[in-house]
Design a protein around this motif. Structure first.
Motif, PDB file in Angstrom:
ATOM      1  N   GLU A   1      66.522  35.532  46.882  1.00 38.48           N
ATOM      2  CA  GLU A   1      66.351  36.604  47.868  1.00 38.48           C
ATOM      3  C   GLU A   1      66.029  37.947  47.226  1.00 38.48           C
ATOM      4  N   ASP A   2      66.588  38.178  46.039  1.00 45.06           N
ATOM      5  CA  ASP A   2      66.370  39.467  45.369  1.00 45.06           C
ATOM      6  C   ASP A   2      65.322  39.382  44.251  1.00 45.06           C
ATOM      7  N   ALA A   3      64.545  38.292  44.227  1.00 45.90           N
ATOM      8  CA  ALA A   3      63.474  38.163  43.233  1.00 45.90           C
ATOM      9  C   ALA A   3      62.189  38.781  43.770  1.00 45.90           C
ATOM     10  N   LEU A   4      61.399  39.354  42.887  1.00 42.46           N
ATOM     11  CA  LEU A   4      60.121  39.938  43.270  1.00 42.46           C
ATOM     12  C   LEU A   4      59.001  38.942  43.004  1.00 42.46           C
ATOM     13  N   LEU A   5      58.153  38.728  43.994  1.00 43.17           N
ATOM     14  CA  LEU A   5      57.056  37.771  43.893  1.00 43.17           C
ATOM     15  C   LEU A   5      55.871  38.382  43.151  1.00 43.17           C
ATOM     16  N   VAL A   6      55.349  37.638  42.163  1.00 43.56           N
ATOM     17  CA  VAL A   6      54.161  38.066  41.427  1.00 43.56           C
ATOM     18  C   VAL A   6      53.158  36.914  41.432  1.00 43.56           C
ATOM     19  N   ASP A   7      52.037  37.109  42.122  1.00 40.14           N
ATOM     20  CA  ASP A   7      50.981  36.098  42.181  1.00 40.14           C
ATOM     21  C   ASP A   7      50.049  36.322  40.990  1.00 40.14           C
ATOM     22  N   THR A   8      50.017  35.360  40.066  1.00 40.20           N
ATOM     23  CA  THR A   8      49.230  35.510  38.836  1.00 40.20           C
ATOM     24  C   THR A   8      47.810  34.979  38.953  1.00 40.20           C
ATOM     25  N   THR A   9      47.416  34.511  40.131  1.00 37.03           N
ATOM     26  CA  THR A   9      46.060  34.002  40.327  1.00 37.03           C
ATOM     27  C   THR A   9      45.045  35.103  40.012  1.00 37.03           C
ATOM     28  N   GLY A  10      44.146  34.823  39.087  1.00 36.30           N
ATOM     29  CA  GLY A  10      43.118  35.793  38.722  1.00 36.30           C
ATOM     30  C   GLY A  10      43.592  36.885  37.781  1.00 36.30           C
ATOM     31  N   MET A  11      44.848  36.818  37.345  1.00 39.53           N
ATOM     32  CA  MET A  11      45.381  37.838  36.437  1.00 39.53           C
ATOM     33  C   MET A  11      45.433  37.303  35.012  1.00 39.53           C
ATOM     34  N   SER A  12      45.218  38.189  34.056  1.00 40.38           N
ATOM     35  CA  SER A  12      45.375  37.823  32.652  1.00 40.38           C
ATOM     36  C   SER A  12      46.852  37.909  32.288  1.00 40.38           C
ATOM     37  N   ILE A  13      47.222  37.299  31.173  1.00 46.08           N
ATOM     38  CA  ILE A  13      48.609  37.358  30.709  1.00 46.08           C
ATOM     39  C   ILE A  13      49.025  38.809  30.480  1.00 46.08           C
ATOM     40  N   VAL A  14      48.129  39.597  29.901  1.00 43.93           N
ATOM     41  CA  VAL A  14      48.419  41.007  29.639  1.00 43.93           C
ATOM     42  C   VAL A  14      48.736  41.744  30.939  1.00 43.93           C
ATOM     43  N   GLN A  15      47.977  41.444  31.987  1.00 42.57           N
ATOM     44  CA  GLN A  15      48.200  42.089  33.279  1.00 42.57           C
ATOM     45  C   GLN A  15      49.543  41.678  33.883  1.00 42.57           C
ATOM     46  N   VAL A  16      49.877  40.388  33.760  1.00 39.00           N
ATOM     47  CA  VAL A  16      51.144  39.901  34.311  1.00 39.00           C
ATOM     48  C   VAL A  16      52.324  40.537  33.579  1.00 39.00           C
ATOM     49  N   VAL A  17      52.244  40.574  32.244  1.00 47.89           N
ATOM     50  CA  VAL A  17      53.313  41.186  31.448  1.00 47.89           C
ATOM     51  C   VAL A  17      53.468  42.659  31.826  1.00 47.89           C
ATOM     52  N   GLY A  18      52.344  43.347  31.977  1.00 46.50           N
ATOM     53  CA  GLY A  18      52.376  44.756  32.351  1.00 46.50           C
ATOM     54  C   GLY A  18      53.034  44.974  33.688  1.00 46.50           C
ATOM     55  N   LYS A  19      52.744  44.086  34.639  1.00 51.26           N
ATOM     56  CA  LYS A  19      53.324  44.215  35.985  1.00 51.26           C
ATOM     57  C   LYS A  19      54.838  44.015  35.943  1.00 51.26           C
ATOM     58  N   ILE A  20      55.286  43.029  35.161  1.00 51.52           N
ATOM     59  CA  ILE A  20      56.725  42.769  35.078  1.00 51.52           C
ATOM     60  C   ILE A  20      57.439  43.907  34.355  1.00 51.52           C
ATOM     61  N   LYS A  21      56.807  44.439  33.314  1.00 50.41           N
ATOM     62  CA  LYS A  21      57.409  45.581  32.609  1.00 50.41           C
ATOM     63  C   LYS A  21      57.552  46.784  33.550  1.00 50.41           C
ATOM     64  N   ALA A  22      56.570  46.957  34.421  1.00 49.03           N
ATOM     65  CA  ALA A  22      56.638  48.050  35.389  1.00 49.03           C
ATOM     66  C   ALA A  22      57.810  47.842  36.347  1.00 49.03           C
ATOM     67  N   ILE A  23      58.046  46.582  36.709  1.00 50.06           N
ATOM     68  CA  ILE A  23      59.172  46.259  37.589  1.00 50.06           C
ATOM     69  C   ILE A  23      60.485  46.575  36.889  1.00 50.06           C
ATOM     70  N   VAL A  24      60.586  46.177  35.603  1.00 51.66           N
ATOM     71  CA  VAL A  24      61.802  46.441  34.816  1.00 51.66           C
ATOM     72  C   VAL A  24      62.062  47.947  34.744  1.00 51.66           C
ATOM     73  N   THR A  25      60.998  48.711  34.476  1.00 51.84           N
ATOM     74  CA  THR A  25      61.125  50.165  34.379  1.00 51.84           C
ATOM     75  C   THR A  25      61.530  50.785  35.718  1.00 51.84           C
ATOM     76  N   SER A  26      60.967  50.239  36.804  1.00 60.31           N
ATOM     77  CA  SER A  26      61.289  50.775  38.139  1.00 60.31           C
ATOM     78  C   SER A  26      62.746  50.576  38.519  1.00 60.31           C
ATOM     79  N   LYS A  27      63.400  49.587  37.843  1.00 61.86           N
ATOM     80  CA  LYS A  27      64.812  49.332  38.114  1.00 61.86           C
ATOM     81  C   LYS A  27      65.722  50.176  37.219  1.00 61.86           C
ATOM     82  N   GLY A  28      65.107  51.028  36.396  1.00 62.71           N
ATOM     83  CA  GLY A  28      65.881  51.953  35.600  1.00 62.71           C
ATOM     84  C   GLY A  28      66.302  51.459  34.227  1.00 62.71           C
ATOM     85  N   PHE A  29      65.659  50.401  33.748  1.00 63.53           N
ATOM     86  CA  PHE A  29      66.021  49.866  32.422  1.00 63.53           C
ATOM     87  C   PHE A  29      64.979  50.259  31.377  1.00 63.53           C
TER      88      PHE A  29
END
Length: 223
Positions: free
Chosen positions: A195-223
């Motif tokens: 319920e508290d997981a964030l959905l990330v659709d990787t279709t059409g995304m590069s690994i670099v883009q996916v990693v960047g998106k997750i890092k942004a999520i981590v940063t947005s949570k204050g870590f």
């Protein structure tokens, strides 16, 4: 960085392991490949001629053969009794049976215990199918990765080619679709988004883009 736990779930070939390894390396965290642990029990079942339906014997394998991970210049290696089984657990016979083996409650119970012990000190990136819901429900960051079946089959096909494993593309596509169904319909810890997981659709995304998106999520949570 604070020693948090990052849980990454999703279906086969959604990019979980690749992304988790990069995140662990960049953050200086420990990476725990839970999928490799279930593959190891499947490999051992084949090796010791234990039926995939024999829940008790499969659970015993999880107790009798501790799984360890070691880092090398070529990435993370998987060992059982000092035997390097990194390549062996990626063979087609293991891939075809791992969903059936991992569906057993007693097998999952034993491996979840091992996974939780690895995560007690924090600073963990763990990927699988029930990390955010069952293994690490307290994880500070939870991600659920998805991608189309077509794209995931292409990824697996290229990955197999790079490892010298020959498999027909349509067979891979069919196997992934079948595994999606089995993983999401099993009685014990089915593949579902926490319920508290964030959905990330990787279709059409590069690994670099996916990693960047997750890092942004981590940063947005204050870590």
């Amino acid at each position: 960085m604070e020693k948090i736990s990052i849980a990454i779930d999703g279906p086969a070939s959604s990019g979980k392991s690749t992304v988790a390894k990069i995140l662990a390396s960049d953050y200086g965290f420990i990476y725990v490949d839970t999928g490799a642990m279930y593959r190891t029990i499947t490999y051992l079942a084949i090796k010791h001629q234990v039926a995939f339906s024999n829940e008790e014997k499969l659970a015993e394998l999880a107790i009798d053969y501790p799984i360890t991970f070691k880092q090398s210049a070529h990435g993370q290696l998987v060992f059982v009794d000092d035997e390097d089984i990194t390549m062996a657990i990626r063979q087609p016979d293991v891939t075809a049976a791992v969903s059936e083996v991992s569906a057993h409650g007693k097998v999952r119970e034993k491996l979840v215990e091992a996974q939780r012990k690895l995560a007690t000190a924090g600073g963990i990136v763990m990927d699988g199918r029930d990390i955010g819901t069952t293994v690490l429900p307290q994880a500070e960051v939870k991600i659920f990765l998805i991608a189309s079946v077509e794209e995931r089959a292409q990824r697996r096909y290229k990955e197999n080619q790079a490892k010298g494993i020959e498999m027909d593309f349509e067979m891979i596509k069919e196997a992934i679709a079948k595994r999606d169904y089995l993983d999401s319909h099993r009685e014990v810890s089915p593949l579902i988004q926490a319920e508290d997981a964030l959905l990330v659709d990787t279709t059409g995304m590069s690994i670099v883009q996916v990693v960047g998106k997750i890092k942004a999520i981590v940063t947005s949570k204050g870590f």
